[in-house]
Design a protein around this motif. Structure first.
Motif, PDB file in Angstrom:
ATOM      1  N   MET A  55       0.829  -1.192   0.000  1.00 54.12           N
ATOM      2  CA  MET A  55       0.000   0.000   0.000  1.00 54.12           C
ATOM      3  C   MET A  55       0.874   1.258   0.000  1.00 54.12           C
ATOM      4  N   ILE A  56       0.580   2.160  -0.911  1.00 54.80           N
ATOM      5  CA  ILE A  56       1.306   3.428  -0.969  1.00 54.80           C
ATOM      6  C   ILE A  56       0.652   4.431  -0.019  1.00 54.80           C
ATOM      7  N   CYS A  57      -0.671   4.495  -0.063  1.00 51.51           N
ATOM      8  CA  CYS A  57      -1.415   5.283   0.916  1.00 51.51           C
ATOM      9  C   CYS A  57      -2.802   4.676   1.060  1.00 51.51           C
ATOM     10  N   GLU A  99       2.275  11.424   4.120  1.00 47.99           N
ATOM     11  CA  GLU A  99       3.420  12.218   4.570  1.00 47.99           C
ATOM     12  C   GLU A  99       4.311  12.623   3.406  1.00 47.99           C
ATOM     13  N   ARG A 100       4.091  11.986   2.252  1.00 48.14           N
ATOM     14  CA  ARG A 100       4.931  12.267   1.093  1.00 48.14           C
ATOM     15  C   ARG A 100       4.108  12.463  -0.164  1.00 48.14           C
ATOM     16  N   PHE A 101       4.679  13.195  -1.069  1.00 41.34           N
ATOM     17  CA  PHE A 101       4.166  13.382  -2.429  1.00 41.34           C
ATOM     18  C   PHE A 101       4.973  12.435  -3.312  1.00 41.34           C
ATOM     19  N   TYR A 102       4.272  11.604  -4.099  1.00 41.89           N
ATOM     20  CA  TYR A 102       4.961  10.580  -4.886  1.00 41.89           C
ATOM     21  C   TYR A 102       4.761  10.799  -6.378  1.00 41.89           C
ATOM     22  N   ILE A 103       5.782  10.406  -7.144  1.00 41.64           N
ATOM     23  CA  ILE A 103       5.684  10.347  -8.598  1.00 41.64           C
ATOM     24  C   ILE A 103       6.063   8.926  -9.004  1.00 41.64           C
ATOM     25  N   THR A 130      -0.180   4.510 -14.532  1.00 45.61           N
ATOM     26  CA  THR A 130       1.142   4.176 -15.050  1.00 45.61           C
ATOM     27  C   THR A 130       2.000   5.439 -15.056  1.00 45.61           C
ATOM     28  N   PRO A 131       3.321   5.291 -15.176  1.00 43.22           N
ATOM     29  CA  PRO A 131       4.201   6.470 -15.126  1.00 43.22           C
ATOM     30  C   PRO A 131       3.908   7.477 -16.237  1.00 43.22           C
ATOM     31  N   PRO A 132       4.077   8.758 -15.952  1.00 42.88           N
ATOM     32  CA  PRO A 132       4.378   9.358 -14.646  1.00 42.88           C
ATOM     33  C   PRO A 132       3.073   9.748 -13.941  1.00 42.88           C
ATOM     34  N   ALA A 133       2.707   9.045 -12.913  1.00 48.51           N
ATOM     35  CA  ALA A 133       1.475   9.338 -12.182  1.00 48.51           C
ATOM     36  C   ALA A 133       1.815   9.941 -10.826  1.00 48.51           C
ATOM     37  N   LEU A 134       0.962  10.840 -10.369  1.00 49.05           N
ATOM     38  CA  LEU A 134       1.171  11.494  -9.076  1.00 49.05           C
ATOM     39  C   LEU A 134       0.292  10.856  -8.009  1.00 49.05           C
ATOM     40  N   VAL A 135       0.829  10.745  -6.820  1.00 50.26           N
ATOM     41  CA  VAL A 135       0.075  10.256  -5.661  1.00 50.26           C
ATOM     42  C   VAL A 135       0.232  11.280  -4.544  1.00 50.26           C
ATOM     43  N   GLY A 136      -0.904  11.743  -4.025  1.00 54.79           N
ATOM     44  CA  GLY A 136      -0.845  12.699  -2.925  1.00 54.79           C
ATOM     45  C   GLY A 136      -0.897  14.145  -3.358  1.00 54.79           C
ATOM     46  N   ALA A 190      -6.548  11.080   2.644  1.00 53.60           N
ATOM     47  CA  ALA A 190      -6.712  10.476   1.322  1.00 53.60           C
ATOM     48  C   ALA A 190      -8.119   9.923   1.159  1.00 53.60           C
ATOM     49  N   LYS A 191      -8.707  10.133  -0.012  1.00 55.64           N
ATOM     50  CA  LYS A 191     -10.051   9.648  -0.306  1.00 55.64           C
ATOM     51  C   LYS A 191     -10.035   8.221  -0.849  1.00 55.64           C
ATOM     52  N   ASN A 192      -8.891   7.820  -1.389  1.00 52.00           N
ATOM     53  CA  ASN A 192      -8.787   6.495  -2.009  1.00 52.00           C
ATOM     54  C   ASN A 192      -7.558   5.760  -1.490  1.00 52.00           C
ATOM     55  N   THR A 193      -7.526   4.467  -1.744  1.00 46.89           N
ATOM     56  CA  THR A 193      -6.364   3.650  -1.406  1.00 46.89           C
ATOM     57  C   THR A 193      -5.556   3.400  -2.669  1.00 46.89           C
ATOM     58  N   VAL A 194      -4.247   3.509  -2.556  1.00 46.02           N
ATOM     59  CA  VAL A 194      -3.349   3.303  -3.692  1.00 46.02           C
ATOM     60  C   VAL A 194      -2.430   2.131  -3.358  1.00 46.02           C
ATOM     61  N   GLU A 195      -2.372   1.165  -4.256  1.00 51.52           N
ATOM     62  CA  GLU A 195      -1.631  -0.079  -4.013  1.00 51.52           C
ATOM     63  C   GLU A 195      -0.775  -0.414  -5.227  1.00 51.52           C
ATOM     64  N   SER A 196       0.395  -0.955  -4.989  1.00 55.07           N
ATOM     65  CA  SER A 196       1.288  -1.334  -6.078  1.00 55.07           C
ATOM     66  C   SER A 196       0.827  -2.668  -6.676  1.00 55.07           C
ATOM     67  N   VAL A 197       0.661  -2.722  -8.010  1.00 52.25           N
ATOM     68  CA  VAL A 197       0.209  -3.957  -8.659  1.00 52.25           C
ATOM     69  C   VAL A 197       1.313  -4.995  -8.640  1.00 52.25           C
ATOM     70  N   ASN A 198       2.473  -4.636  -9.104  1.00 49.69           N
ATOM     71  CA  ASN A 198       3.666  -5.476  -8.994  1.00 49.69           C
ATOM     72  C   ASN A 198       4.760  -4.613  -8.367  1.00 49.69           C
ATOM     73  N   LYS A 199       5.997  -4.933  -8.578  1.00 48.50           N
ATOM     74  CA  LYS A 199       7.059  -4.070  -8.051  1.00 48.50           C
ATOM     75  C   LYS A 199       7.020  -2.731  -8.767  1.00 48.50           C
ATOM     76  N   SER A 200       7.036  -1.656  -7.998  1.00 45.89           N
ATOM     77  CA  SER A 200       6.984  -0.311  -8.570  1.00 45.89           C
ATOM     78  C   SER A 200       8.082   0.555  -7.968  1.00 45.89           C
ATOM     79  N   LEU A 201       8.496   1.547  -8.730  1.00 48.07           N
ATOM     80  CA  LEU A 201       9.462   2.534  -8.244  1.00 48.07           C
ATOM     81  C   LEU A 201       8.806   3.901  -8.238  1.00 48.07           C
TER      82      LEU A 201
END
Length: 230
Positions: free
Chosen positions: A41-43, A50-54, A78-84, A94-105
């Motif tokens: 889970m990313i958020c 606590e962080r802004f993600y790309i 998919t890249p480049p997507a923003l989270v937060g 956060a209004k939604n949950t964000v989860e990594s499908v496979n390994k993500s950077l």
């Protein structure tokens, strides 16, 4: 998430996704390269990030939890997507949950740092605005997909969205995961199971060691009607 201590890769990803054009040098120096594992889970909905993600590599699944406890799939990113980004501006949970499908950077920078600087950076504000407008556009399309299209079309769109580039094999789908997927697509486990069996009988997909293999990609795209959860 695990932090990868590789400043050169941070700079490389920043250049590839245009961040070096919208962030000043102090902000670039604050970027951290983070690795999220499959299903991590990313958020979470209701939490204050606590962080802004790309997102710079991989794929993210975004869903929300309904009052009855079920989840509803919103989209994949998919890249480049923003989270937060929205939470950075409105300061809310956060209004939604964000989860990594496979390994993500992902590249991450603390809210504490950005909150003191982003309002004075018009290039960064324009960068965020372009991503927010894209989210609104896709959300409108996907709301129609969830509400108006049959389960067969929604499932086809899901398979196309989760398919790895260059491969026609989806992630593992077992009974417990199928129940969760049915909730996310707004249907019942039995109905989704009937749809899967029908697609198998028509040789559009097949089950193989708990995974689904796409046998007829063109037909699956036709069933999806050009819609993707992206």
């Amino acid at each position: 998430m695990r932090e990868i201590m590789d400043f050169e890769r941070v700079r490389q990803f920043a250049r590839e996704h245009g961040l070096d054009q919208v962030l000043d040098e102090p902000a670039l120096a604050e970027l951290r390269l983070l690795e999220a594992s499959k299903g991590e889970m990313i958020c979470a909905k209701g939490e204050r990030p606590e962080r802004f993600y790309i997102l710079v590599e991989g794929k993210l699944k975004i869903y929300t939890t309904l009052p009855n406890g079920k989840s509803l799939l919103l989209r994949f990113s998919t890249p480049p997507a923003l989270v937060g980004d929205l939470e950075l501006v409105n300061g809310k949970e956060a209004k939604n949950t964000v989860e990594s499908v496979n390994k993500s950077l992902l590249l991450g920078v603390s809210y504490r740092f950005l909150q003191n600087t982003y309002t004075e950076n018009p290039k960064f504000l324009h960068f965020m605005l372009s991503h927010v407008t894209h989210k609104l556009y896709t959300f409108s399309n996907l709301s129609s997909l969830n509400l108006l299209y049959p389960v067969e079309s929604r499932f086809a769109s899901y398979l196309l969205s989760t398919m790895e580039q260059g491969e026609q094999v989806t992630e593992e789908i077992q009974t417990s995961k199928l129940t969760e997927l049915a909730d996310m697509l707004g249907t019942s486990y039995r109905h989704l199971n009937r749809v899967i069996h029908d697609l198998c009988d028509r040789q559009i997909i097949r089950k193989e060691q708990r995974k689904i293999v796409i046998c007829n990609l063109g037909e699956l795209r036709q069933i999806a009607g050009g819609n993707m959860y992206e």
